[in-house]
Design an enzyme around this catalytic site. Sequence first.
Site, PDB file in Angstrom:
ATOM      1  CG  ASP A 414      -0.314  -6.150   6.835  1.00 58.28           C
ATOM      2  OD1 ASP A 414      -0.139  -6.579   7.969  1.00 58.28           O
ATOM      3  OD2 ASP A 414       0.536  -5.553   6.184  1.00 58.28           O
ATOM      4  CB  THR A 416       2.725  -2.534   9.171  1.00 57.05           C
ATOM      5  OG1 THR A 416       2.478  -2.801  10.539  1.00 57.05           O
ATOM      6  CG2 THR A 416       3.860  -1.576   9.024  1.00 57.05           C
ATOM      7  CG  ASP A 830       0.580  -8.907   4.507  1.00 52.88           C
ATOM      8  OD1 ASP A 830       0.376  -9.260   5.680  1.00 52.88           O
ATOM      9  OD2 ASP A 830       0.991  -7.787   4.191  1.00 52.88           O
TER      10      ASP A 830
END
Lengths: 1156, 353
Positions: A414, A416, A830
């Site tokens: 991921d 961020t 996620d």
Amino acid sequence: MDCSLVRTLVRRYCAGEENWVDSRTIYVGHREPPPGTEAYIPQRYPDNRIVSSKYTFWNFIPKNLFEQFRRIANFYFLIIFLVQLIIDTPTSPVTSGLPLFFVITVTAIKQGYEDWLRHKADSAMNQCPVHFIQHGKLVRKQSRKLRVGDIVMVKENETFPCDLIFLSSNRGDGTCHVTTASLDGESSHKTHYAVQDTKGFHTEEDIDGLHATIECEQPQPDLYRFVGRINVYSDLNDPVVRPLGSENLLLRGAKLKNTEKIFGVAIYTGMETKMALNYQSKSQKRSAVEKSMNVFLIVYLCILISKALINTVLKYVWQSEPFRDEPWYNQKTESERQRNLFLRAFTDFLAFMVLFNYIIPVSMYVTVEMQKFLGSYFITWDEDMFDEETGEGPVVNTSDLNEELGQVEYVFTDKTGTLTENNMEFKECCIEGHVYVPHVVCNGQVLPNASGIDMIDSSPGVSSREREELFFRALCLCHTVQVKDDEDSVDSPQKSPDSGKSCVYISSSPDEVALVEGVQRLGFTYLRLKDNYMEILNRDNDVERFELLEILSFDSVRRRMSVIVKSATGEIYLFCKGADSSIFPRVIEGKVDQIRSRVERNAAEGLRTLCVAYKRLTQEEYGGVCQLLQAAKVALQDREKKLAEAYEQIEKDLILLGATAVEDRLQEKAADTIEALQKAGIKVWVLTGDKMETAAATCYACRLFRRDTQLLELTTKKIEEQSLHDVLLELSKTVLHYSGSLTRDNFSGFSTDMQDYGLIIDGAALSLIMKPREDGSSSNYRELFLDICRSCSAVLCCRMAPLQKAQIVKLIKFSKEHPITLAIGDGANDVSMILEAHVGIGVIGKEGRQAARNSDYAVPKFKHLKKMLLVHGHFYYVRISELVQYFFYKNVCFIFPQFLYQFFCGFSQQTLYDTAYLTLYNISFTSLPILLYSLMEQHVSIDVLKRDPSLYRDIAKNALLRWRVFIYWTFLGVFDALVFFFGAYFVFENTTVTSNGQIFGNWTFGTLVFTVMVFTVTLKLALDTRYWTWINHFVIWGSLLFYVVFSLLWGGIIWPFLNYQRMYYVFIQMLSSGPAWLAIVLLVTVSLLPDVLKKVLCRQLRPTATERVQDMHPQPRGHSPLASPQGPHPPEVACRSWRGPGCPHSGHGSCLETPL
Amino acid sequence: MTWSATARGAQQPDNTAFTQQRLPAWQPLLSASIALPLFFCAGLAFIGLGLGLYYTSNSIKELEYDYTGSPDTGNCSACAEAGQDGAPPPNCSCALNFSLPELFQGPVYFYYELSNFYQNNRRYSVSCDNAQLSGFPSALRQPVNDCAPYQYGAAGLPIAPCGAIADSLFNDSFSLWHQRQPGEPYVEVPLDRTGIAWWTDNHVKFRNPPLVNGSLALAFSGTAAPPSWPRPVYELSPDPNNTGFVNQDFVVWMRTAALPTFRKLYARIRQGNYSAGLPRGDYRVHITYNYPVRAFHGRKLVVFSSISWMGGKNPFLGIAYLVVGSLCILTGFVMLVVYIRYQDQDDEDDSDD
């Protein structure tokens, strides 16, 4: 899982099939609705008892045994044990019963203890007192006696005993604050709202007078979804119908904060609460090593069966002569003679199976489990992975996948919060083309009253000043940030307006906090939300009050949010804030081009940009909006969809105000980590919901893309120009043409002349690729896409929805090479990919603990991934593969002589070794050295592994458990077994080996073979051990010593109560013979010789990278070609510009990464 | 059994060498430079040992005579032929002749050897009762089921000693006669029949049941002799210290052999004029031929062997040591060549860098 199914069935049966409905009706306070309402279907609900325990006192033994014997290995050993009990077999049932009993008991004790803890926790929870209302009085009851429909009172800092519909609170505005730390780990306060029509019921008597029914869906595990409807009956009017959403629902496990007390009605109780539904276990992941282990087991099972078959057949061939079947000295009993031939053959087959069953050792499972369980502590203990800042260390949620960490081929990360810190800082805003940069920041504190505006462009005119203020107000109003109150400051009107500047903002999204704080620095301070009025402090220190009419909340599909507010002057505004791509199409006015260019420029620098727009609503328009929203909110079915449609209609024809830019700093050493992973041969993909430019900039910053990387774009924009088909073909031509010319070379290292490709794909393009086409040739696109991806060194997927992230992982996971995938992320978005990937790693981040809870391993920072994979993963893989191979090897050594002996004892299933040796070989003589090896071994040191990531390639693709290696070990085992057996055979053949002329018997023969074997097998491990700590010395020499001492003791005494004397003095007699000693030395040497030879020659002729490093290690002056590019990075590399090529220069932030 | 470490890293982990996997360690490396000298040393040592063992083994003399029925060495074939279908006729005796041209250096050990006899057959080798042989009276009356079908006799009396091993006790007996010069009378060579069984077996493991009224026969009353035995166990030998379960022939037989062809020690020749060995001359072995082996295609041999510190004649160890030692040296040389050539290459590689 099974239980819940059964429970569901039972409930269905009890309630009758026709009563199984999709929604439930609840009478608040058990008061019947007035006659004339819809027919009510009575349902039975469970009580509020929480049962997390698996067993009760009575069913523990049968249920636990059943659970344990469901494992195929345990079942196999049970069958062997039963066969031994039933038929006349060569070995006593003790030999397999004892280890099985040991394994079962240890596991049962452990599970029983865990269940006892669960029982204790359950009963503590079930017995804790709960206040609820009965006939207008407050009554205390145990939590487990709570029923659906009861009205419950909860005080501050208490947790909710079940899922409640929030009726009223003592706060005037009907809100309350809760934290859901124990549910999803988010410690921020969340605001929940009481039902509009009941929020006035403040006392017990009032609430008892409430006459209402609630209709809602049946319980489902999604914590953030709830739809329902409440009908409030009053004597005068028609019933009032109100929608209920998740903002009205208080979940069990959450804690009441900042609110004195609330009333609520129980709707889901006990095991039907959302918390309980969420505790269902995740699906089990199995590692590649475990899979190959199972394959090897099947091979050995086949070997076992064929051995038994061969022996059975040979036995009957050999016995066909009667003088062999029944010589005069060894006659059969009458019953033996009369037994059916086939029955006899079958029993013989079973007996051979029992004789050779040790080839699949029960202890391997125990050792593997112990190794994984104990080994995983090295991760939790690791100081390097401990984060001082947050006080968090790594968390191991499952130890089943330790070795999988050493096999990762694809990392999906991921952006961020994982690659970046998720620590947002307001950088600038752009209002109609004018750029504002707040810069007065001192140690994170805002200096009060400093004029923080730095006009970069010419000062704006009068009309734009109006726009500017509107922009700031919009930022101040359009958010869901809460102000964290100091104690009882909520209702203190005398609070000075200035004190608002020190207030702390809380939000689930750090962007919003950054924006509100940034606007504060620009002069507009958001104070609080009180009684549906938002108060802001403007530049002149005047408080402005806006009535908050509606919030059109944020979601990841729309990628924007809006508020509708009414100013003091009575004007109604809609402020909308969102991603540029979702705002620009809805804008009809404003300086779109200037703002767009600024947004693109900011995005290219890696800043997160948001656009702000507004529109003014007339009273009539607002009325329409209200109706639209109300209709959608009341809907029971498809409410989300209807709401989305309504939002779509409302948020249009906007006027663009400006854009903001927020910087998200890279995590420390993110670039270093990615570089190391790439050197280790791992492909790193970034999956993000962010927009392409921002994400690409981050990729450059963390060196996923280099300056010389040729970027391939597969984006919506490009597909609009050409068809998807053409784009894909063109890309694949570029990539495949090149990689075809140097097919093998990309494995040999990173030569500078090799062209790197980076692929950028966005969500829309991906869904086009994934979408099955009408003509059914969708797979072609997928294959083509996969081919392109394979030849790219880095892939960036932007604009991904959470489910698309999982889709990508799945696509790679099931591509034809079946690579091992790892997903790492920190947020709730996620979770799907973390669950999908072979190994899921959660970053214990700012966006709550959801990812960490659902992951297999959790680490505090992205940089810890490096040590996790390159060091721990590498070690675990090397250790466990040696463990597996060694276990098979030592059991081949153990059993193959038995097999050979059958040819010399008339296939009579005579054992070569004594029962005690058979039992203890795997349990004690050879178990501890390999266990310790598999915990301690370091074939190269930690520092070398960290310094030289390319060593990871040496173990890629399950290299140490390939068939070649497996066959080598098996043949080594067979060779050793031949050496032991025939060595002892020729020493003993037809002669005496003692100086007093006496003769040894069969047990001495077996003991000699066994002694040679124990020594060989242990010394073989000693040869493989590279890392001799005192523990290894202790265990290896200790277990040899233990064998000798045990044998002396076992043969030294006639054990009372054991009618068992065959080993009496056998070992001691053997030691008194010179040739036996010489034979032991000779046979051990011969057995080890080929392995030593192979090791030395392989190291000399075809050394692997690991072996080269090992050779180098003792001499620090090492001259490996690998050593030169390593070492500390020169400072200009660590602090080089992180901007991508072609990125325009801007005035700030040229060094993102802090070199450490 | 899915165990997982649930320990939360909530607090700072311990910083010990063990938890950080940084225990001091010795890291040996099996590289050619270490392995080469090792191979040469081991090779030389093995060759040395092998030579010693080979010469020791060669200095040991061994004589084997098959008396199953070979006509040239004696007349035992008559007994064997007579008992073609089953047991040979009772008390069939025969003789076996051989001559020694020179002194057979002593002390000489006298073995008998049986072939094709599966003492290691599982059903056979479990067919005895340890408690009975340890002299427990209760076990004497109730033999374990493993002994079946040699558990109870025809009259229903318990068999003592029970089981197939005891029942098939080797019952040929031998005596050795020596003729110094042709024409002289044969003199009996004294055979020492003691010390042929393990001391521990004879004195600890095997025990007679407690005597009843001072009589071993009474102690065994109520039991039957094994079906193949001509006389009960307490009459195995006239010597009261060598009869019953502690009879040395019996104890030797009860230690089951590892392989189907096996030898058992019959006697030691170490008394009188024969303590130095067997002098040259003609010898005759008088054999009471009782034991049937033709039925299972077996053979019977008598073996005379001298004994060294390493036991009887066995060239295997010496040869094996020699072979392994030379293999070590050979591979050592091969590796040396590889090592030197590789080293050159390596240096070239380095100079390329």
